[in-house]
Scaffold this motif. Structure first.
Motif: not given
Length: 392
Positions: A75-76, A79, A177-178, A180-181
């Motif tokens: 995940r990190r 992103i 990105v937003c 996926f967060l």
């Protein structure tokens, strides 16, 4: 490892969209070379190095970055790479000097490999019974991104200039990105503590240990060589007399290819049901037949359209089946399996691009079609010789 039972269709489509956007960043420059040449006063004979740099660094990213998905929190990693991609796109879109442009393009290529981390993560999130379907949809996003990149770049350049292509893409990546967060699960995995150099070395070790990976990687190299043979050289006869089509019209043929790529998403479902080998064989026969239609480019656009749909359908069907068959081999090494497999995919693409332009220069469109049909026949024969050596 606590995973959700499966991925919803909305999340799967989000993954596919992110993959398409990320890989498109590599191909935006292809229709913009004249603009870049004039903007940065780079001779036409060497402006092609922009594409070369991007592809070289994409290949490096496959080897150096994608395996990290087996070592770090995916995940990190996803992103973080997408945020860095956004920065790289801004560098290209605001570049004032050629050295800055080349640096930005190198970073764009290096970070575009986030697509493969997304594929591996999607395979992990999906339930075993639906893994093929999920992988099929997500990887279709990659092919569609490649096909539509030229159309997107050409239209946006005509409206607001070439820089807007990269700046708009940067904004879209930031939006992704937003999203996926909020969407990506915080999956905690047990991973072995492995030094980085051993992680990279293990990519090659997997080839020695896994026969299915070796066989399917060779098939990937051959089918993407065919894909590149068509799409690299197609602009040459279409833009030259007697056809002399505009770049906008030529770009529209990419939309035709999307139809084939979308149709091939069903290949993952067939692989889930144990029909992977049968799907591969049928697809490779269609790949060979497609060149018979493509050969009539100057006589019939309808024949060309049929050929393009068949080729993209066949290539994507084999690609989806390949990944559906290799990703379960080592659940703890999915990112490394993907990295090794995609390196062959990239080698095929690069080889096909170089060979197709050389064939066109010496033997015309007939030579290109002969080369494509020859590669298709080799792939079909190779599959027939090895199908009993792998399951599914």
């Amino acid at each position: 490892m606590n995973l959700q039972p499966s991925m919803s269709r909305a999340v799967t489509l989000l993954f596919a969209t992110a993959c398409g956007m990320s890989v498109a960043n590599i191909y935006f420059a292809q229709p913009l070379l004249d603009q870049l040449s004039n903007e940065f006063n780079i001779d036409h004979s060497i402006i092609g190095v922009v594409i070369t740099i991007t592809q070289i660094f994409y290949g490096l990213g496959l080897l150096l970055l994608v395996p990290l998905g087996d070592l770090l929190n995916q995940r990190r990693l996803i992103i973080g790479q997408m945020l860095l991609s956004t920065t790289a796109l801004v560098i290209v879109g605001t570049a004032s000097f050629s050295v800055v442009l080349f640096t930005g393009m190198a970073l764009v290529g290096l970070l575009a490999v986030v697509t493969q981390t997304l594929v591996a993560f999607a395979a992990t999130m999906a339930s075993p019974t639906e893994r093929g379907r999920v992988v099929g949809i997500v990887t279709s996003g990659i092919v569609i991104g490649i096909l539509l990149a030229r159309t997107f770049a050409g239209l946006l350049t005509d409206l607001t200039g070439w820089r807007s292509v990269y700046l708009v893409s940067a904004v879209l990546m930031l939006v992704m990105v937003c999203m996926f967060l909020k969407v990506l699960p915080k999956v905690e995995r047990e991973v072995k503590s492995l030094p980085y150099h051993q992680l990279i070395k293990s990519v090659f070790t997997l080839f020695v240990q896994e026969r299915t990976l070796r066989i399917r990687s060779v098939l990937a190299m051959l089918i993407f060589a065919d894909f590149s043979i068509l799409w690299t050289s197609l602009v040459l006869p279409l833009s030259a007399p007697p056809l002399a089509l505009s770049h906008s019209v030529i770009g529209a043929f990419g939309l035709v290819g999307v139809a084939g790529a979308l149709a091939a998403t069903q290949a993952g479902k067939l692989a889930d049901r144990g029909y992977g080998q049968r799907t591969t064989g049928i697809a490779l026969v269609l790949l060979l037949i497609s060149w018979l239609f493509i050969n009539y480019l100057e006589q019939s656009f309808l024949a060309l359209i049929v050929g393009i749909v068949l080729l993209d359908l066949a290539v994507q069907a084999v690609h989806v089946t390949n990944q559906t068959m290799i990703l379960p081999l080592r659940t703890e090494a999915r990112s490394r399996l993907t990295a090794g497999y995609m390196m062959f995919y990239s080698i095929g693409g690069a080889g096909g691009s170089i060979a197709s332009t050389q064939m066109y220069a010496h033997f015309g469109w007939g030579g290109v079609c002969f080369l494509g049909a020859l590669i298709s026949a080799i792939a079909l024969i190779f599959w027939a010789m090895t199908k009993r050596l792998t399951k599914n």
